[in-house]
Design a protein around this motif. Sequence first.
Motif, mmCIF file in Angstrom:
data_model
loop_
_atom_site.group_PDB
_atom_site.id
_atom_site.type_symbol
_atom_site.label_atom_id
_atom_site.label_comp_id
_atom_site.label_asym_id
_atom_site.label_seq_id
_atom_site.Cartn_x
_atom_site.Cartn_y
_atom_site.Cartn_z
ATOM 1 N N HIS A 81 0.825 -1.211 0.000
ATOM 2 C CA HIS A 81 0.000 0.000 0.000
ATOM 3 C C HIS A 81 0.861 1.262 0.000
ATOM 4 O O HIS A 81 2.072 1.236 0.223
ATOM 5 N N GLY A 82 0.195 2.399 -0.222
ATOM 6 C CA GLY A 82 0.862 3.691 -0.211
ATOM 7 C C GLY A 82 0.505 4.517 1.008
ATOM 8 O O GLY A 82 0.074 3.995 2.035
ATOM 9 N N TRP A 83 0.643 5.859 0.887
ATOM 10 C CA TRP A 83 0.346 6.804 1.965
ATOM 11 C C TRP A 83 -0.839 7.670 1.578
ATOM 12 O O TRP A 83 -0.897 8.143 0.436
ATOM 13 N N PRO A 84 -1.708 7.955 2.541
ATOM 14 C CA PRO A 84 -1.842 7.333 3.870
ATOM 15 C C PRO A 84 -2.880 6.222 3.769
ATOM 16 O O PRO A 84 -4.073 6.461 3.942
ATOM 17 N N GLU A 85 -2.426 5.039 3.479
ATOM 18 C CA GLU A 85 -3.345 3.947 3.166
ATOM 19 C C GLU A 85 -3.213 2.800 4.160
ATOM 20 O O GLU A 85 -2.779 2.989 5.302
ATOM 21 N N GLY A 101 3.964 2.637 -1.882
ATOM 22 C CA GLY A 101 4.240 1.209 -2.006
ATOM 23 C C GLY A 101 4.981 0.897 -3.283
ATOM 24 O O GLY A 101 5.821 -0.010 -3.328
ATOM 25 N N ALA A 102 4.690 1.658 -4.356
ATOM 26 C CA ALA A 102 5.436 1.489 -5.604
ATOM 27 C C ALA A 102 6.891 1.897 -5.420
ATOM 28 O O ALA A 102 7.808 1.229 -5.915
ATOM 29 N N MET A 103 7.132 2.997 -4.700
ATOM 30 C CA MET A 103 8.496 3.416 -4.422
ATOM 31 C C MET A 103 9.262 2.314 -3.688
ATOM 32 O O MET A 103 10.431 2.033 -3.985
ATOM 33 N N HIS A 111 -5.760 9.331 -8.818
ATOM 34 C CA HIS A 111 -4.627 8.730 -8.111
ATOM 35 C C HIS A 111 -4.950 7.386 -7.466
ATOM 36 O O HIS A 111 -4.119 6.482 -7.447
ATOM 37 N N TRP A 112 -6.154 7.242 -6.918
ATOM 38 C CA TRP A 112 -6.492 6.035 -6.148
ATOM 39 C C TRP A 112 -6.957 4.941 -7.116
ATOM 40 O O TRP A 112 -8.094 4.501 -7.095
#
Length: 320
Positions: A44-48, A116-118, A296-297
């Motif tokens: 996951h990413g931020w803020p997820e 999460g991709a980073m 984005h989501w």
Amino acid sequence: MTSQTSPLTATPFPEPTLIPVNGIELEVFEAGRHNAGRPIVLCHGWPEHAFSWRHQVPALVAAGYHVIVPNQRGYGRSSRPTEVTDYDIAHLSGDLVALLDHYGYDDATFVGHDWGAMVVWGLTLLHPDRVHQLVNLSLPYQERGEMPWVQLMELVLGGDFYFVHFTQQPGVADAVFDENPARFLRNLFRKNEPPAEPAPGMALINLARAETPRGEPVMSDDELAVLVSAFESSGFTGGINWYRNLDRNWHLLADVDPIIRQPALMIYGDRDPVMRSENLADFVPNVDVVTLDCGHWIQEELPEETNQAILGWLAQRDAR
């Protein structure tokens, strides 16, 4: 966290398990263990939250994958170290390597969205033998360049750009977001409302304080409540500390081969404010690119289309 149901699938999200890895504990949601031997890890990413992948989990299980979805360090019930440097790319990628070791896998397919991709790009650079193939959403590969990333952002975008703001004014944004997680997350998770727009750091702070949200929500009230409950418990500092390590990560990657040779799928949203890479294939030569009509989501706004893109690409890979 109680079991939650995805409206798209009517399938309960898995119950979590706390797993000790890399000197911490990760809260991990797992499904499809009967598909052992075909691991796929969703980041996951931020803020997820791991729950952000609720629409993908049942589709991937049905396609024959052992699906592993961690709340990464700083999120949910996973450990939240106090040292900022404990959130650098070496620690974040080390958590994922240790998670593979826990399950007895040499490698896996990794999928990441946003931050999460980073992490998945960084994992592939630092531990290439542990990544079989990768799928990333929104955030393309970031060329290292000649100047540390936050330093460059400050030069180009100014000291109030939110990456710089998070780094140079520690605790300020954290406190604002912690004041009212429900309002901040309600305002943030809207269709085509950019969470990472090239605007001053105050843009996100103002968003956290806005009484009237703009745009159509990405998730239902019940779904949003899962994230709100998680961040009311964890706070936002752990996730923001990922940003505070960007320049440290730039230095950590100094001597790493910058070319990613594994097969990769890059999924963009055509209204996502995150900038696309103009030279992605130079650094990821085996990449395929898909663009979806969303913001984005991506996996939450267009879950069925996201599933089709991922599963179609994986099937093509399996057929080769």
